[in-house]
Structure formats: C-alpha cells, structure tokens
Write a protein that holds these residues in place. Structure first.
Motif, PDB file in Angstrom:
ATOM      1  N   ARG A 124       0.838  -1.210   0.000  1.00 46.77           N
ATOM      2  CA  ARG A 124       0.000   0.000   0.000  1.00 46.77           C
ATOM      3  C   ARG A 124       0.871   1.258   0.000  1.00 46.77           C
ATOM      4  O   ARG A 124       0.365   2.373   0.056  1.00 46.77           O
ATOM      5  N   ASP A 125       2.163   1.055  -0.018  1.00 46.02           N
ATOM      6  CA  ASP A 125       3.120   2.163   0.068  1.00 46.02           C
ATOM      7  C   ASP A 125       3.873   2.371  -1.229  1.00 46.02           C
ATOM      8  O   ASP A 125       5.057   2.689  -1.223  1.00 46.02           O
ATOM      9  N   LEU A 126       3.199   2.189  -2.339  1.00 42.86           N
ATOM     10  CA  LEU A 126       3.829   2.345  -3.655  1.00 42.86           C
ATOM     11  C   LEU A 126       4.473   3.724  -3.790  1.00 42.86           C
ATOM     12  O   LEU A 126       3.988   4.683  -3.210  1.00 42.86           O
ATOM     13  N   TRP A 127       5.525   3.789  -4.583  1.00 43.89           N
ATOM     14  CA  TRP A 127       6.148   5.094  -4.839  1.00 43.89           C
ATOM     15  C   TRP A 127       5.103   6.027  -5.455  1.00 43.89           C
ATOM     16  O   TRP A 127       4.381   5.655  -6.393  1.00 43.89           O
ATOM     17  N   SER A 128       5.045   7.239  -4.931  1.00 47.20           N
ATOM     18  CA  SER A 128       3.991   8.155  -5.365  1.00 47.20           C
ATOM     19  C   SER A 128       4.448   8.981  -6.567  1.00 47.20           C
ATOM     20  O   SER A 128       5.642   9.155  -6.808  1.00 47.20           O
ATOM     21  N   VAL A 129       3.475   9.511  -7.280  1.00 48.42           N
ATOM     22  CA  VAL A 129       3.794  10.329  -8.448  1.00 48.42           C
ATOM     23  C   VAL A 129       4.561  11.588  -8.028  1.00 48.42           C
ATOM     24  O   VAL A 129       5.446  12.056  -8.738  1.00 48.42           O
ATOM     25  N   ASP A 130       4.264  12.092  -6.822  1.00 46.53           N
ATOM     26  CA  ASP A 130       4.994  13.281  -6.332  1.00 46.53           C
ATOM     27  C   ASP A 130       6.466  12.954  -6.079  1.00 46.53           C
ATOM     28  O   ASP A 130       7.356  13.731  -6.432  1.00 46.53           O
ATOM     29  N   ASP A 131       6.711  11.791  -5.442  1.00 44.77           N
ATOM     30  CA  ASP A 131       8.101  11.378  -5.201  1.00 44.77           C
ATOM     31  C   ASP A 131       8.844  11.215  -6.529  1.00 44.77           C
ATOM     32  O   ASP A 131      10.004  11.629  -6.676  1.00 44.77           O
ATOM     33  N   LEU A 132       8.171  10.577  -7.478  1.00 34.68           N
ATOM     34  CA  LEU A 132       8.802  10.342  -8.783  1.00 34.68           C
ATOM     35  C   LEU A 132       9.106  11.675  -9.467  1.00 34.68           C
ATOM     36  O   LEU A 132      10.180  11.871 -10.040  1.00 34.68           O
ATOM     37  N   GLN A 133       8.140  12.584  -9.370  1.00 39.23           N
ATOM     38  CA  GLN A 133       8.298  13.898 -10.001  1.00 39.23           C
ATOM     39  C   GLN A 133       9.475  14.667  -9.400  1.00 39.23           C
ATOM     40  O   GLN A 133      10.282  15.252 -10.124  1.00 39.23           O
ATOM     41  N   ARG A 134       9.576  14.610  -8.075  1.00 37.03           N
ATOM     42  CA  ARG A 134      10.691  15.281  -7.389  1.00 37.03           C
ATOM     43  C   ARG A 134      12.033  14.711  -7.835  1.00 37.03           C
ATOM     44  O   ARG A 134      13.005  15.429  -8.049  1.00 37.03           O
ATOM     45  N   LEU A 135      12.075  13.381  -7.953  1.00 39.75           N
ATOM     46  CA  LEU A 135      13.313  12.706  -8.352  1.00 39.75           C
ATOM     47  C   LEU A 135      13.711  13.109  -9.780  1.00 39.75           C
ATOM     48  O   LEU A 135      14.870  13.419 -10.052  1.00 39.75           O
ATOM     49  N   VAL A 136      12.738  13.133 -10.668  1.00 45.10           N
ATOM     50  CA  VAL A 136      13.018  13.522 -12.052  1.00 45.10           C
ATOM     51  C   VAL A 136      13.525  14.957 -12.098  1.00 45.10           C
ATOM     52  O   VAL A 136      14.496  15.267 -12.795  1.00 45.10           O
TER      53      VAL A 136
END
Ligand SMILES: [Mn+2]
Length: 355
Positions: free
Chosen positions: A56-68
C-alpha cells in the motif's frame, strides 16, 4: 548510444547526481527499493537482504516527479527505474490472494512512471532473486567482485517469510512449497497480460532482467530466464514494444561457456528492438563457476560487443551494472568511473564518423 550509471536508493541525492554527471554519465537507472532496510548486521552479502515495503506504500507520483526534477537539475535523464520492491508484487510472484490488488497497484505505478517521463521499469521475475554469489578478490589485480560457484552455495529452500530474498512477512515460518517451472511461467504470463497493455499506453517499457545467477533452480525453486532462448519465450508471451528486456550482458555471458552466444544475443535483440536498456559488464567463466570482472578484462571483447549493439541499430542506454571495487578511498565510485570512462571512450571511436 548513451552511457548511464545505476544509482542505489541511498545515492539518489545531489552528491550521487554530481558524481554521475562528472564521470560523464548522461542517464541514470535508479533503484528505489531499499534492499537493506532493517537488515541485520550479520547478514552475508547476497544471502539475505532486508525487509520489503508494504504494497500500500507504492512510490507516489509526487516522489517520482521530485526525483526527475532533481536529476534534470543536475543535467541527467532518468532512463529507468530498476527493480520493483518485492512487497509491491509478492503475491504476483507467488500467485497469492492479493495478486489482483497488487496488479492494480502496479498498473497505477506504471501510469505514474509514464506520467513523469520515465520510459522503462526494469523488473526481475523470480522467487529467489539475485542470490548465491559471494564477493572475493578474484577480479584483475585482486580487486573485489562477485563470484559464483554452484558447489559452494548452501542447500535449502526459500523461507516462507521471504520473496526475492527480502522479508515480506516476518510472522511466517518454514519454507515455501517448491513449484514447477510451468506454474512460474503462468504467473509471469498473468503479470504481462495485466501490465503490458497499460505500459504500452503509458509509454513505459517493462524490461525483464534474466536470472542472475542463471541456473535452472535456486533455493529449491525454478527460474525462468537462464538461457538466451528464454528471452524469446518471454517476448512471445505478449509481443509489444512494452514487453522488453533489461539486457544483462553479464548474466548472458554467465549462461553458457564461450562467448558466441553473447554476440548472437546482442545481434538478435538489438535488431529486433527488444532491448529497453543494457547492463554492460564482463565476466570470466560461466555457470557452474564464474567471476565478475572489469569491463575490459573478462571473456567478452567489449569493443566487439559495443560495435554489435551499434551496428545492429541499438541507440539506447548502457550502464555498467556491477563493477569490481577498486582499492582506494572510494572503491565503488572508482570502479564505476573506470567502467563509464571505458565505455565512453570505446563508443567515441565507434561513432566518431557520424556524430
Ligand atoms: Mn544485471
């Protein structure tokens, strides 16, 4: 052809990005899974890792966006995310009761990965993941690298608490019931039928890593991709550009004695367009016994391999995958800098005419 570098989760910060950019990598392959989370100090390498995350703790789109954004700010492109946390898809691998819920989670993740502009997810469909290799000073000049000796790996099954050698349920005791290979292929098929169409739509390639070590069975459970022809079986399950390969040249080298099968596999899959990205590393030997080597020091002629990718039309990313550790103040970084420098130099000679 672009040369990238693989960064572990703990390296996904300004220092890691600066290192990658300075050695000349243009692309990153990022590990978001924290393989060692909560691992005990006495674990031996590649025998047991840490605790998986909750599905239930999948990587979030916000986290991915920040990383990119952070990578882009450092002048780097994220070419792929490498490996799913075993907790995200444990029941997909096991054919368990939460499979459909976890597949829905993976579909959401694939869409989010596409949304932030990352075009590949590397995955490794196995019950026992990378396991059974031991570090030793067997690489050139006594450098430390991973080796495998089928005779030296301990017997025994896969603990019921673990999937992919990470703990998914610490309350479970005993060992998992061994299954046959057809059953594991069926589970892979379920995964592909559910996720490839979503990936296609999202502009993401699902890239399968072969079994490392490439042996038919490990921890009393079957493995799927341990011979070059198994790539064809996988691609045939769902023909699509989104059903692709995380082309680990090192693992392919380890599959069979000699090197002809390596150049043949590069040629076939570069021509077919089935390579999402390449793990470019070198090895001495093959199962049942091999040792990872420096990129310019193993059985495969790295320049011939690079020329084959290039001449057969591959224009994607190569990363060193593992590299032997160089004895100095920063062994991992020195190993990676050597590999990236070698690859960039060799590629420059191949492409200087038309670039
Ligand atoms: Mn690899």
């Amino acid at each position: 052809v672009r040369v990238g570098i693989g960064l572990y989760r703990s390296m996904l910060n300004e220092n890691g990005f600066r290192f990658a950019a300075q050695v000349g990598a243009t692309d990153l392959v990022v590990h978001l899974t924290d393989y060692m989370r909560g691992a005990t100090a006495d674990r031996t390498p590649f025998s047991r890792w840490g605790y998986a995350a909750n599905d239930r703790d999948l990587w979030s789109v916000d986290d991915l966006q920040r990383l990119v954004k952070a990578a882009t700010d450092s002048g780097l492109r994220i070419a792929a995310i490498e490996n799913l946390d075993p907790g995200f898809w444990s029941d997909v691998l096991l054919g368990g009761p939460a499979r459909n819920r976890q597949l829905d989670g993976l579909k959401r993740l694939i869409r989010d990965v596409g949304r932030v502009g990352i075009s590949a997810i590397g995955y490794y469909f196995a019950l026992a993941g990378p396991w059974g290799m031991t570090p030793s000073r067997g690489a050139r000049g006594g450098a430390e690298s991973l080796g495998f000796d089928a005779k030296a790996i301990p017997a025994g099954g896969l603990p019921s608490s673990e999937v992919w050698n990470m703990v998914v349920d610490p309350t479970k005791t005993g060992y998992r019931r061994p299954i046959d290979r057809d059953e594991l292929w069926e589970r892979l098929d379920v995964f592909l039928q559910a996720c490839v169409p979503v990936a296609e739509e999202a502009g993401v390639r699902l890239a399968a890593h072969p079994d490392d070590p490439p042996v038919p069975e490990l921890r009393s459970n079957p493995r799927l991709l341990y011979r070059p022809e198994h790539f064809d079986d996988l691609l045939d399950l769902y023909p699509s550009t989104a059903n692709a390969l995380e082309f680990c040249q090192g693992t392919i080298t380890e599959m069979l004695p000699g090197v002809d099968h390596v150049y043949q596999a590069i040629e076939k899959h570069a021509q077919r367009g089935s390579i999402a990205y390449v793990h470019f590393r070198n090895v001495r030997g093959a199962v049942p016994q091999y040792q990872e080597e420096f990129v310019d020091s193993g059985d495969v002629d790295p320049v011939r391999a690079l020329r084959t990718y290039y001449d057969c039309g591959y224009r994607g990313v190569l990363i060193p995958d593992h590299a032997p550790a160089v004895d100095c103040g920063a062994p991992w970084e020195a190993g990676m800098a050597h590999a990236v420098g070698f690859l960039r130099g060799a590629i420059a000679t191949l492409t200087s005419d038309d670039h």
